[in-house]
Scaffold this motif. Structure first.
Motif, PDB file in Angstrom:
ATOM      1  N   PHE A 163       0.858  -1.179   0.000  1.00 47.73           N
ATOM      2  CA  PHE A 163       0.000   0.000   0.000  1.00 47.73           C
ATOM      3  C   PHE A 163       0.895   1.230   0.000  1.00 47.73           C
ATOM      4  O   PHE A 163       1.804   1.332   0.821  1.00 47.73           O
ATOM      5  CB  PHE A 163      -0.906   0.037   1.243  1.00 47.73           C
ATOM      6  CG  PHE A 163      -1.783   1.256   1.272  1.00 47.73           C
ATOM      7  CD1 PHE A 163      -2.934   1.294   0.509  1.00 47.73           C
ATOM      8  CD2 PHE A 163      -1.437   2.374   2.015  1.00 47.73           C
ATOM      9  CE1 PHE A 163      -3.738   2.433   0.495  1.00 47.73           C
ATOM     10  CE2 PHE A 163      -2.232   3.506   2.005  1.00 47.73           C
ATOM     11  CZ  PHE A 163      -3.387   3.535   1.249  1.00 47.73           C
ATOM     12  N   MET A 187      -5.296  -3.104 -12.931  1.00 49.45           N
ATOM     13  CA  MET A 187      -4.693  -4.443 -13.065  1.00 49.45           C
ATOM     14  C   MET A 187      -3.925  -4.882 -11.823  1.00 49.45           C
ATOM     15  O   MET A 187      -3.791  -6.070 -11.563  1.00 49.45           O
ATOM     16  CB  MET A 187      -3.756  -4.476 -14.282  1.00 49.45           C
ATOM     17  CG  MET A 187      -4.492  -4.409 -15.605  1.00 49.45           C
ATOM     18  SD  MET A 187      -3.372  -4.377 -17.036  1.00 49.45           S
ATOM     19  CE  MET A 187      -2.629  -6.006 -17.018  1.00 49.45           C
ATOM     20  N   ALA A 189      -4.200  -3.765  -8.244  1.00 47.65           N
ATOM     21  CA  ALA A 189      -4.960  -2.827  -7.402  1.00 47.65           C
ATOM     22  C   ALA A 189      -4.575  -2.815  -5.933  1.00 47.65           C
ATOM     23  O   ALA A 189      -4.943  -1.884  -5.219  1.00 47.65           O
ATOM     24  CB  ALA A 189      -6.452  -3.148  -7.536  1.00 47.65           C
ATOM     25  N   ALA A 239      -3.505 -10.623 -13.355  1.00 44.43           N
ATOM     26  CA  ALA A 239      -4.255  -9.661 -14.174  1.00 44.43           C
ATOM     27  C   ALA A 239      -4.146  -9.965 -15.656  1.00 44.43           C
ATOM     28  O   ALA A 239      -5.109  -9.746 -16.404  1.00 44.43           O
ATOM     29  CB  ALA A 239      -3.742  -8.250 -13.893  1.00 44.43           C
ATOM     30  N   ASN A 255      -0.306   0.090 -11.908  1.00 43.52           N
ATOM     31  CA  ASN A 255       0.590   0.578 -10.846  1.00 43.52           C
ATOM     32  C   ASN A 255       1.435  -0.582 -10.307  1.00 43.52           C
ATOM     33  O   ASN A 255       1.188  -1.096  -9.225  1.00 43.52           O
ATOM     34  CB  ASN A 255      -0.253   1.244  -9.736  1.00 43.52           C
ATOM     35  CG  ASN A 255       0.563   1.575  -8.502  1.00 43.52           C
ATOM     36  OD1 ASN A 255       0.116   1.395  -7.382  1.00 43.52           O
ATOM     37  ND2 ASN A 255       1.777   2.035  -8.701  1.00 43.52           N
ATOM     38  N   LEU A 256       2.406  -0.986 -11.141  1.00 48.82           N
ATOM     39  CA  LEU A 256       3.386  -2.003 -10.721  1.00 48.82           C
ATOM     40  C   LEU A 256       4.707  -1.559 -11.365  1.00 48.82           C
ATOM     41  O   LEU A 256       5.110  -2.083 -12.406  1.00 48.82           O
ATOM     42  CB  LEU A 256       2.929  -3.380 -11.209  1.00 48.82           C
ATOM     43  CG  LEU A 256       3.779  -4.598 -10.831  1.00 48.82           C
ATOM     44  CD1 LEU A 256       3.918  -4.756  -9.327  1.00 48.82           C
ATOM     45  CD2 LEU A 256       3.174  -5.875 -11.422  1.00 48.82           C
TER      46      LEU A 256
HETATM   47  C1  LIG Z   1       2.667  -1.490  -6.412  1.00 45.53           C
HETATM   48  S1  LIG Z   1       1.373  -2.519  -5.798  1.00 45.53           S
HETATM   49  C2  LIG Z   1      -0.034  -1.543  -6.150  1.00 45.53           C
HETATM   50  C3  LIG Z   1      -0.740  -1.056  -4.959  1.00 45.53           C
HETATM   51  C4  LIG Z   1      -1.860  -0.102  -5.136  1.00 45.53           C
HETATM   52  N1  LIG Z   1      -2.173   0.211  -6.508  1.00 45.53           N
HETATM   53  C5  LIG Z   1      -1.590   1.197  -4.370  1.00 45.53           C
HETATM   54  O1  LIG Z   1      -1.829   2.265  -4.932  1.00 45.53           O
HETATM   55  O2  LIG Z   1      -1.193   1.193  -3.207  1.00 45.53           O
HETATM   56  C6  LIG Z   1       1.319  -3.745  -7.017  1.00 45.53           C
HETATM   57  C7  LIG Z   1       0.308  -4.852  -6.761  1.00 45.53           C
HETATM   58  O3  LIG Z   1       0.312  -5.711  -7.887  1.00 45.53           O
HETATM   59  C8  LIG Z   1       0.048  -7.038  -7.438  1.00 45.53           C
HETATM   60  N2  LIG Z   1       0.505  -7.925  -8.514  1.00 45.53           N
HETATM   61  C9  LIG Z   1       1.751  -8.283  -8.871  1.00 45.53           C
HETATM   62  N3  LIG Z   1       1.730  -9.059  -9.972  1.00 45.53           N
HETATM   63  C10 LIG Z   1       0.423  -9.185 -10.323  1.00 45.53           C
HETATM   64  C11 LIG Z   1      -0.253  -9.844 -11.395  1.00 45.53           C
HETATM   65  N4  LIG Z   1       0.405 -10.541 -12.311  1.00 45.53           N
HETATM   66  N5  LIG Z   1      -1.592  -9.739 -11.447  1.00 45.53           N
HETATM   67  C12 LIG Z   1      -2.288  -9.046 -10.520  1.00 45.53           C
HETATM   68  N6  LIG Z   1      -1.714  -8.411  -9.496  1.00 45.53           N
HETATM   69  C13 LIG Z   1      -0.370  -8.477  -9.397  1.00 45.53           C
HETATM   70  C14 LIG Z   1       0.795  -7.134  -6.115  1.00 45.53           C
HETATM   71  O4  LIG Z   1       0.231  -8.123  -5.308  1.00 45.53           O
HETATM   72  C15 LIG Z   1       0.600  -5.707  -5.550  1.00 45.53           C
HETATM   73  O5  LIG Z   1      -0.494  -5.659  -4.684  1.00 45.53           O
END
Ligand SMILES: C[S@@+](CC[C@H](N)C(=O)[O-])C[C@H]1O[C@@H](n2cnc3c(N)ncnc32)[C@H](O)[C@@H]1O
Length: 331
Positions: A163, A187, A189, A239, A255-256
């Protein structure tokens, strides 16, 4: 009793400012009126030719707001300048040199943040779920907390889900661009802060909120309930697979920042013509424009026509790299 100078009221303000400029004003006591004069507390023996006397002035309580002032002076320069407040929990990075002081740092942070209950030392983000290694260094309780942002409450646990409280402005920026009736996909979240803030401040038709982390999915469900949001759909899974069953979207949030660009083709293939993909990416500042142009060329070569919209530099990541958000428009 406090040492003061007796100054005619008419001269009071310029003399107070002159004392302040020379660091001679005693800010620990309140200036007092006495007839046509002011009694101004001073830190020196005298000031100009004004009569000096000891007077019974009200002593002001000074509340220290800089946690560094509670720690030894010789380490203040290397103490962290910033830390994250997530609800009533603080997450702070501490360099190796300061590890012997970790509990003192935690205690000092608690002293100046009266609404905080627990301080956690940040051991870095690990794995594809981007979960932090955290160690309690002061305070009590678990790392689960309720974070308030832009009129939304988010239940989260920095020890179990990623978070980022520093994205509050970006979340509101995106929400302000959403038009009525949009279909949106987030994607990556997490506990759904983008979907929550968008649902609160805009009128999309539906927001699909996806995360791979089971805990994040459970928090999403809870946050939808807490905020009484009707149009956010929580989805658990990868995602790149989950989106295949979703309708085309007006807006896709990615947001990754480490690896989202690797899935830009998936996001663009789910975007309507004129739709926008908000791609977060960590990049070297010197080469980012050229690299992004070549990424978009690669997309076009796959039949995914698109062009670059706005670009935002979110924060410095290293001396040469930054975290960016690129708005990429599907043509
Ligand atoms: C940087 S965090 C984003 C957090 C949120 N958007 C925020 O604003 O605080 C990235 C998220 O992507 C998820 N994640 C990583 N690879 C993923 C995938 N292939 N599909 C879906 N979620 C994924 C992780 O579990 C993590 O919660």
């Amino acid at each position: 009793m406090v040492r003061c100078i007796r100054v005619p009221k008419a001269e009071g303000n310029p003399i107070r400012l002159a004392l302040k400029a020379e660091d001679l004003l005693d800010v620990g006591a309140r200036i007092k009126a006495d007839g046509n004069d002011l009694l101004i507390p001073i830190l020196s023996d005298s000031f100009k030719d004004y009569p000096v006397e000891d007077a019974d002035l009200e002593i002001l309580e000074h509340k220290e707001t800089d946690y560094r002032m509670f720690l030894p002076a010789d380490i203040r320069d290397i103490l962290p300048n910033s830390y994250d407040c997530i609800g009533d929990v603080i997450v702070v990075k501490i360099i190796d040199e300061l590890l012997p002081y970790k509990n003192a740092i935690g205690d000092a942070l608690l002293k100046v943040n009266s609404n905080v209950r627990l301080v956690l030392m940040d051991g870095g983000v690990k794995g594809e779920l981007r979960i932090r290694e955290l160690e309690p260094i002061a305070g009590t309780g678990t790392s689960e907390t309720r974070h308030r942002e832009s009129g939304v409450t988010m239940l989260t646990d920095p020890g179990r889900v990623y978070f980022n409280p520093r994205l509050a402005t970006e979340r509101m920026r995106v929400a302000s661009e959403v038009k009525d009736g949009e279909v949106i996909i987030d994607m990556f979240a997490g506990v759904a802060p983008f979907p929550m803030v968008i649902a609160k401040h805009a009128k999309p038709e539906i927001i699909y909120s996806i995360d791979l982390n089971h805990d994040a999915y459970l928090y999403m469900i809870e946050n939808i309930r807490i905020n009484k949001v009707k149009n956010v759909v929580p989805l658990e899974g990868d995602a790149t697979v989950v989106v295949k069953d979703l309708p085309l979207a007006d807006r896709v949030v990615m947001n990754l920042p480490q690896i989202a660009y690797q899935f830009l083709d998936v996001a663009l293939s789910k975007a309507k013509k004129g739709g926008v993909v908000h791609l977060h990416r960590i990049m070297e500042r010197a080469t980012c424009d050229a690299e992004m142009e070549s990424l978009l060329d690669e997309m076009r070569s796959k039949g995914l026509d698109c062009h670059m919209g706005k670009k935002y530099e979110m924060k410095t990541y290293s001396p040469t790299a930054s975290v960016y958000v690129f708005d990429i428009i599907r043509d």
